[in-house]
Motif scaffolding. Structure first.
Motif: not given
Length: 332
Positions: A26-29, A88-99, A141-144
């Motif tokens: 939920a936090g990621m979404e 945190v969206r915008g950082k190169p390590t962002y994984m939030g789309e993995r939701h 989401g998987l890319h990093p």
């Protein structure tokens, strides 16, 4: 002496274990970690930043504190170092789309008994039904993680002699990019099915290594792999195949490896006891719902298939996250 009856301790613990995962999703979404990168906020301030109501948001924030993804001091919430780095969206390590991926895995796994009764996967993935936007979102989401996997390989194994590498079934090309970043002497190629290549190309174009990373159509099952390479990597590949398909693909892949070159299989591999690593056991519950034949196979099975295909000097290493790397060499 009277023996005390057992208590449902394990049942209750397992039943409650899912809620921290649901809070994370939920936090990621909601993307609530992104505004918190600017500094601590109270519930009202964060609700305004997210354009949501504060009453429903508050319980989620405390659940995320319990889950280890937020901290709270007084009534002000902050990201943990981990959530600030990866969510945190915008950082190169962002994984939030993995939701999206988590939702798919959990929804599919809920059908485990339904898949077992008829002996057929009840949540098969039809990749042709996904729009290009959906496909790209999943790969974002998987890319990093795949970039990190590529970098990790170069620290575990000696890539100094390789001049060419094939990332077979590489999706976004993250693994190839990660290797190319660490090995400036090397040219990496991402081999994917034709329908995926347009998405792959967009990721490659964004990478600093785009001049040393290319794409090509490839299909391990049909044997359509052009060229030969010093090293071939199959990441999260064997586990989606049936046993017969795994045999066929490895017999085809060895033709694309230069004599004296190496194959690296990265993914979920079970110990021969079938009881560990835990994440391979968990992955199999998901796999049985989405693949008719795919699963986390045992180390012994991998060794047999590789030897049958003609590989030698087979070695398995287990990564900190529970995945395995099986390295095999094609004889000179």
């Amino acid at each position: 002496m009277t023996t005390q009856p057992p208590t449902p301790e394990t049942i209750e613990r397992l039943g409650a274990a899912v809620f921290r995962s649901f809070a994370m999703r939920a936090g990621m979404e909601l993307d609530l970690f992104t505004p918190l990168t600017e500094g601590p906020m109270n519930v009202v301030e964060l609700a305004q930043a997210l354009n949501v109501g504060s009453t429903k948001l508050e319980p989620l924030l405390y659940s995320l504190v319990d889950a280890g993804l937020l901290t709270v001091e007084g009534e002000r919430f902050s990201n943990t170092p981990e959530s600030d780095h990866f969510l945190v969206r915008g950082k190169p390590t962002y994984m939030g789309e993995r939701h999206h991926q988590f939702s798919h895995q959990w929804n599919a796994t809920l059908k485990t008994s339904e898949s077992i009764r008829p002996g057929a996967a009840q949540s098969k993935v039809d990749y042709h039904d996904r729009t290009p936007e959906q496909e790209e979102s999943i790969y974002r989401g998987l890319h990093p993680g795949t970039i990190a996997a590529g970098r990790m390989l170069t620290t575990m194994y000696d890539f100094s002699a390789y001049r060419t590498l094939l990332d077979l079934g590489g999706g976004s090309g993250g693994l190839a990019i990660g290797v190319a970043e660490e090995c400036p002497h090397l040219h990496a190629t991402v081999g994917e099915l034709p329908e995926v290549l347009a998405v792959t190309q967009r990721f490659i174009a964004e990478a600093e290594t785009k001049d040393r990373t290319s794409i090509m159509a490839a299909d391990a099952l049909s044997g359509s792999i052009n060229g030969s390479f010093d090293a071939v990597v199959m990441c999260n590949f064997i586990q989606v195949l049936s046993q017969d398909q795994a045999r066929i693909s490895l017999k085809n892949v060895i033709k694309a490896v230069e004599p004296g070159g190496d194959l690296y299989i990265v993914g979920r591999v079970l110990d021969d006891s079938h009881l560990s690593p835990t994440n391979a056991l968990n992955a199999n519950l998901f796999f049985l719902n989405v693949f008719d034949g795919g699963q986390a196979f045992t180390e012994h099975q991998h060794r047999d298939w590789l030897a049958e295909a003609g590989f030698g000097t087979i070695k398995r290493d287990i990564l900190p996250d529970g995945r395995s790397v099986i390295a095999a060499r094609k004889p000179s």
